[in-house]
Design an enzyme around this catalytic site. Structure first.
Site, PDB file in Angstrom:
ATOM      1  N   HIS A  15     -19.622   0.156  10.586  1.00 61.03           N
ATOM      2  CA  HIS A  15     -20.798  -0.392   9.870  1.00 61.03           C
ATOM      3  C   HIS A  15     -20.766  -0.047   8.387  1.00 61.03           C
ATOM      4  O   HIS A  15     -21.723  -0.319   7.673  1.00 61.03           O
ATOM      5  CB  HIS A  15     -22.121   0.135  10.454  1.00 61.03           C
ATOM      6  CG  HIS A  15     -22.404  -0.381  11.821  1.00 61.03           C
ATOM      7  ND1 HIS A  15     -23.670  -0.565  12.288  1.00 61.03           N
ATOM      8  CD2 HIS A  15     -21.564  -0.775  12.809  1.00 61.03           C
ATOM      9  CE1 HIS A  15     -23.608  -1.024  13.529  1.00 61.03           C
ATOM     10  NE2 HIS A  15     -22.338  -1.159  13.862  1.00 61.03           N
ATOM     11  N   ASP A  57     -17.860  -9.315  17.971  1.00 56.30           N
ATOM     12  CA  ASP A  57     -18.503  -9.594  16.678  1.00 56.30           C
ATOM     13  C   ASP A  57     -18.485  -8.316  15.840  1.00 56.30           C
ATOM     14  O   ASP A  57     -18.224  -7.222  16.368  1.00 56.30           O
ATOM     15  CB  ASP A  57     -19.941 -10.105  16.858  1.00 56.30           C
ATOM     16  CG  ASP A  57     -20.845  -9.082  17.526  1.00 56.30           C
ATOM     17  OD1 ASP A  57     -20.377  -8.401  18.478  1.00 56.30           O
ATOM     18  OD2 ASP A  57     -22.013  -8.937  17.113  1.00 56.30           O
ATOM     19  N   HIS A 111     -17.401  -5.781  22.482  1.00 60.79           N
ATOM     20  CA  HIS A 111     -17.954  -6.882  21.671  1.00 60.79           C
ATOM     21  C   HIS A 111     -16.981  -7.268  20.575  1.00 60.79           C
ATOM     22  O   HIS A 111     -16.340  -6.411  19.968  1.00 60.79           O
ATOM     23  CB  HIS A 111     -19.330  -6.540  21.107  1.00 60.79           C
ATOM     24  CG  HIS A 111     -19.353  -5.426  20.091  1.00 60.79           C
ATOM     25  ND1 HIS A 111     -19.167  -5.656  18.744  1.00 60.79           N
ATOM     26  CD2 HIS A 111     -19.534  -4.094  20.223  1.00 60.79           C
ATOM     27  CE1 HIS A 111     -19.253  -4.501  18.093  1.00 60.79           C
ATOM     28  NE2 HIS A 111     -19.467  -3.532  18.966  1.00 60.79           N
ATOM     29  N   GLU A 146     -23.336  -8.397  19.706  1.00 60.05           N
ATOM     30  CA  GLU A 146     -23.774  -7.009  19.822  1.00 60.05           C
ATOM     31  C   GLU A 146     -24.424  -6.504  18.547  1.00 60.05           C
ATOM     32  O   GLU A 146     -25.431  -5.788  18.586  1.00 60.05           O
ATOM     33  CB  GLU A 146     -22.578  -6.105  20.193  1.00 60.05           C
ATOM     34  CG  GLU A 146     -22.976  -4.742  20.763  1.00 60.05           C
ATOM     35  CD  GLU A 146     -23.245  -3.677  19.703  1.00 60.05           C
ATOM     36  OE1 GLU A 146     -23.915  -2.675  20.026  1.00 60.05           O
ATOM     37  OE2 GLU A 146     -22.796  -3.831  18.544  1.00 60.05           O
ATOM     38  N   GLU A 147     -23.859  -6.879  17.407  1.00 58.17           N
ATOM     39  CA  GLU A 147     -24.379  -6.376  16.131  1.00 58.17           C
ATOM     40  C   GLU A 147     -25.694  -7.055  15.758  1.00 58.17           C
ATOM     41  O   GLU A 147     -26.311  -6.723  14.741  1.00 58.17           O
ATOM     42  CB  GLU A 147     -23.341  -6.568  15.017  1.00 58.17           C
ATOM     43  CG  GLU A 147     -21.983  -5.910  15.273  1.00 58.17           C
ATOM     44  CD  GLU A 147     -22.034  -4.375  15.296  1.00 58.17           C
ATOM     45  OE1 GLU A 147     -23.136  -3.801  15.231  1.00 58.17           O
ATOM     46  OE2 GLU A 147     -20.959  -3.754  15.413  1.00 58.17           O
TER      47      GLU A 147
HETATM   48 ZN    ZN Z   1     -19.911  -1.540  18.359  1.00 61.87          ZN
HETATM   49 ZN    ZN Z   2     -21.393  -1.761  15.613  1.00 64.16          ZN
END
Ligand code: ZN
Ligand code: ZN
Ligand code: ZN
Ligand code: ZN
Lengths: 480, 480
Positions: free
Chosen positions: A450, A100, A98, A167-168
């Protein structure tokens, strides 16, 4: 069959160039969860599409339609489907990633600008939002492709790519795409796929590579309490009206204990306790309480027992309180009674838990606890997104190839682990394609995905690129 | 002695001009609680100083030194001292006001730009941050001065002014200034002051003017729980470590019940319950539960009993939870475990409570409740600012003058009330100068001070300006 020496040599020789490409990717703030960055996610898709095309991959940007975020209808960023190689004698491997990233502000506590890749020469860290989650691993595949193109080497397998930009934010639109492509059978982009490889998680520690065969699921809740039509002055209305914050904090305090026990009746109970034999599996992993505390930067492990701490992360459900939308969040002292506040929390799920089984318990519990408060305010409980947990067969040739590749590149036996995070698409691939899915992480346990100061070590980026290439050769060589 | 007719006529004739001046004042975003607006508070001081000078007032901008906000050392905005008239045969009245405002963002839910005064022709509302708190009332005094200058009228009393720019952030520096000026005796700016008049609160409702003789105090707390060195991924560390948010929410849930009872032992108990006679005083005010619910825009009164609701606001302490600094506050779904979170709450105090008596109880209680959590995280409890409650003698000539002025302008008997908000400087004036202090509000109970869509009704601004002028004539005429 190890990878040819000239492949690994090429990766070493081009390391600085590869890092510059990672800097270019990090510089695009492709935050899927913030509407004002939606165009940057689209820009990131276009950038990645251009890279793939220039390396010989046939691609298609897929329109995933629209969705509503924060009351605003938004166009979803496109997914990228790619294919290179069509030799029926070769295996076909599907790669997912991903492009993003999570939100990031310098004011969150970053030491550097989040969207400018900083190369720390002393530690070898490549610091920036998305460096390890998940731009670094995607770029690892670009490095493999570039090496083969530049060296005139044939790829040992056929490759298919599926890259997404949501994805996030719950992978909106992707499940439908995967299912519809699968249903097209021979005409679909995933026709003939033998296995899937995903690089979107991390080593347990900072020294031992691992392969991951299990993931927790996730169900994310927004609990809103509202009452007055507008924010109120606490001097004028304190103790005269029911305050939404008081109710919300009371509800949030009833979800989880300080030592991690989930208080929603029936949720913890769905999971059978580990017996002594299973506990031993966790006690023997190359991962200690000190590793956990090093990774988080504080002596705050939830128990003195190693198996309890590691099972808390890998095989037990967890409930985390993330924050409150609508309340005062700044520095200083604002004496407001917020009119409408939304608590955010999520539950990580493990088999046999599923959102279908857990969500109704959460709704029912919150409603019944709210009723006990005797408040005249209003409650609304929403599930913002969810995904089932996943466990794979780690005796499959897909895992065997990854173990051999790890031994070749890192001269080490990888740990076989289950992981605490959620990558819901893993389960969609496993269920829709009916093939084995492997999680082959590139980054380390202390990368801070994150979080503030997210990083990927230079050596993990470079050796990790070699690992991905070598895995293709080992997969090609092995008997199905 | 009512005010001369040509004074009130002048105010009516110049209403639009006065409203334009209010628009000019609102346009300066003088938010004292946000460091990036500090220069705007200074700009606002300069603007007001210019207005006063042009109306014949001798002024002095007083440097109040520096303070630390959010870890940053900042210059405090100057206070403004002013004087006009030195006739020993006249009474001398000291006027206080503040030219700073609360933070405001359109994204908080404002229907219009907060720092652009919008004149709603249909409702007569003047909408904008600071319109009613406290720029409108300050400009009421400018209107009085302008009328007298333009008409060549002599002021019936000597006036002294004390305007500050830090009221919304604990009035930093002002107490020292008032005490040092008082100690200068005859040489000080407050020499010879006979009484004080403050317009910085509101009518109980939207129809009956009131005079206010009591105010709650305030003590504002920041409770910080910290553990990991950085924000964590809840998938990777959920149920492996003690999470600061879980601990903080548990603590915040133990402060107040949904029906307003304060759970910190000894705090509610410090205040004697009202007897039946006192309850009757509140039952008879021109203010109903429906008024409270209209003002807040929701049927959320804390009780079905009028006296309970009004005493909750006026004569009982209250505890409000304002928000959390450091947690996720945006829209959408971020799966973070915040590393360090600070809960903000405040307690409104009534006699005989004082911060000196209440603060140690809060510290002790939070520390003991935190110890019960058995968490390895760290707790820090800070009082950000505080002020004692205040009650005045409402049989003083200062109140008598204000009652007569209200009757003359509004043809109504004002309600005599105690109020829930805090204006700590009221107490400083009362104690330092040893004179009677009167709170003479200009705005209505539904003005929304500190809230979104703050407004001042045009009629309150214009009739309120007449009220301030008339009060001076009534005070001049009355025997000391
Ligand atoms: Zn990830
Ligand atoms: Zn992530
Ligand atoms: Zn005020
Ligand atoms: Zn205020």
């Amino acid at each position: 069959m190890p990878a040819p020496a000239k492949f690994t040599e090429f990766v070493d020789a081009n390391a600085d160039k590869f890092i510059q490409r990672l800097a270019d990717a990090v510089a695009i703030p492709s935050v899927s969860g913030e509407p004002n960055h939606r165009q940057d996610v689209v820009k990131m898709a276009q950038w990645l599409d251009g890279q793939l095309k220039s390396l010989g991959v046939t691609t298609k940007l897929v329109d995933l339609g629209k969705h509503v975020m924060d009351g605003e209808e938004l166009q979803l960023p496109p997914a990228i489907l790619g294919r290179i190689g069509d030799d029926p004698k070769k295996k076909t491997i599907l790669i997912y990633g991903h492009f993003d990233v999570q939100p990031a502000y310098k004011s969150d506590g970053w030491d550097t600008e989040p969207f400018k890749l900083v190369v720390d020469q002393k530690t070898g860290r490549l610091i920036g939002r998305g460096s390890t989650d998940d731009k670094g691993p995607i770029l690892g595949w670009l490095n493999v492709l570039e090496a083969h193109k530049a060296l005139g080497l044939e790829l040992p397998v056929n490759l298919r790519f599926c890259f997404e930009g949501m994805e996030e934010s719950g992978s909106e639109g992707l499940d439908d795409l995967i299912r519809s492509e699968t249903q097209k059978g021979k005409e679909g982009w995933f026709a003939g796929v033998d296995c899937v490889c995903i690089s979107d998680n991390y080593w347990l520690n900072d020294r031992t590579p691992c392969l991951t065969y299990g993931l927790r699921g996730l169900t994310y809740f927004k609990v809103t309490v509202s009452g007055p039509a507008r924010d109120l002055h606490s001097g004028m209305f304190g103790r005269a009206v029911h305050e939404p914050m008081t109710d919300l904090i009371a509800l949030m305090s009833k979800l989880v204990t300080p030592d991690g026990k989930i208080l929603v009746p029936g949720v913890d109970e769905m999971v059978a306790p580990a017996d002594e034999e299973e506990k031993k599996l966790y006690s023997s992993l190359d991962y200690s309480i000190a590793d956990v505390e090093d990774a988080v930067g504080g002596k705050i492990a939830i128990s003195e027992d190693k198996a309890t701490v590691l099972m808390g992360r890998m095989r037990n459900p967890s409930l985390s309180l993330h924050g409150i939308e609508g309340a005062f969040y700044g520095a200083g002292a604002k004496t407001v009674i917020p009119a409408k506040v939304s608590g955010k929390f999520s539950i990580r799920l493990v088999p046999p838990q599923t959102p279908e089984k857990v969500n109704p318990l959460v709704h029912k519990y919150l409603e019944s606890e709210f009723a006990k408060l005797n408040s005249k305010n209003k409650l609304e409980v929403e599930c913002l997104h969810d995904g089932k947990p996943w466990v794979a067969d780690f005796k499959h040739w897909n895992y065997e190839a990854a173990i051999k590749a790890t031994q070749a590149v890192y001269k080490k036996q990888p740990d076989l682990t289950r992981e605490g995070g959620s990558i819901p698409v893993t389960l969609t691939f496993a269920e829709s394609l009916g093939v084995n899915v492997l999680l082959l992480p590139m980054g380390r346990g202390d990368d801070g995905a994150h979080s503030t100061n997210e990083k990927l070590d230079r050596s993990n980026f470079i050796e990790g690129s070699k690992l991905l290439g070598t895995y293709l050769y080992e997969a090609a060589a092995i008997a199905k």
